[in-house]
Scaffold this active site. Structure first.
Site, PDB file in Angstrom:
ATOM      1  N   SER A   1       0.832  -1.201   0.000  1.00 55.02           N
ATOM      2  CA  SER A   1       0.000   0.000   0.000  1.00 55.02           C
ATOM      3  C   SER A   1       0.869   1.255   0.000  1.00 55.02           C
ATOM      4  CB  SER A   1      -0.915  -0.011   1.222  1.00 55.02           C
ATOM      5  OG  SER A   1      -1.711   1.145   1.266  1.00 55.02           O
TER       6      SER A   1
ATOM      7  N   VAL B   1       1.554   9.583  -5.674  1.00 55.50           N
ATOM      8  CA  VAL B   1       2.068  10.924  -5.362  1.00 55.50           C
ATOM      9  C   VAL B   1       3.167  11.310  -6.350  1.00 55.50           C
ATOM     10  CG1 VAL B   1       3.327  12.286  -3.643  1.00 55.50           C
ATOM     11  CG2 VAL B   1       1.417  10.846  -2.930  1.00 55.50           C
TER      12      VAL B   1
ATOM     13  N   GLY C   1       2.190   1.814  -3.418  1.00 50.82           N
ATOM     14  CA  GLY C   1       1.122   2.362  -4.264  1.00 50.82           C
ATOM     15  C   GLY C   1       0.893   3.839  -4.018  1.00 50.82           C
ATOM     16  N   HIS C   2       0.892   4.245  -2.741  1.00 47.94           N
ATOM     17  CA  HIS C   2       0.727   5.652  -2.421  1.00 47.94           C
ATOM     18  C   HIS C   2       1.890   6.485  -2.969  1.00 47.94           C
ATOM     19  CE1 HIS C   2      -2.433   4.383   0.333  1.00 47.94           C
ATOM     20  NE2 HIS C   2      -2.808   5.652   0.370  1.00 47.94           N
ATOM     21  N   GLU C   3       3.091   5.964  -2.830  1.00 50.79           N
ATOM     22  CA  GLU C   3       4.254   6.690  -3.345  1.00 50.79           C
ATOM     23  C   GLU C   3       4.175   6.841  -4.861  1.00 50.79           C
ATOM     24  OE1 GLU C   3       7.267   9.041  -3.571  1.00 50.79           O
ATOM     25  OE2 GLU C   3       6.558   8.315  -1.625  1.00 50.79           O
TER      26      GLU C   3
END
Length: 72
Positions: free
Chosen positions: A42, A50, A45-47
């Protein structure tokens, strides 16, 4: 904190449980190890989201996510 992460985005939570968490458990990993793997994926995925949207790679989203894992 755990309840927030489960409820803020239900479709993503269900996908992660179905495709990452449960297969980890079925392969014999402990719940805490499976949880950390899900959190790591997760965070990646967030990185990616962004970094792609801002056009820079700074790893702040990844670090922010990983720093919250011990709280849970």
């Amino acid at each position: 904190m755990e309840e927030y992460w489960k409820l803020w985005n239900i479709p993503v939570h269900h996908w992660l449980v179905r495709h990452i968490y449960l297969p980890c458990l079925k392969s014999g990993l402990s719940k805490s190890t499976a949880n950390m793997i899900v959190f790591f994926i997760s965070a990646l995925g967030h990185e990616y989201i962004v970094s792609a949207s801002l056009g820079i790679i700074e790893y702040w989203a990844f670090i922010g996510m990983i720093m919250q894992a011990p709280v849970i």
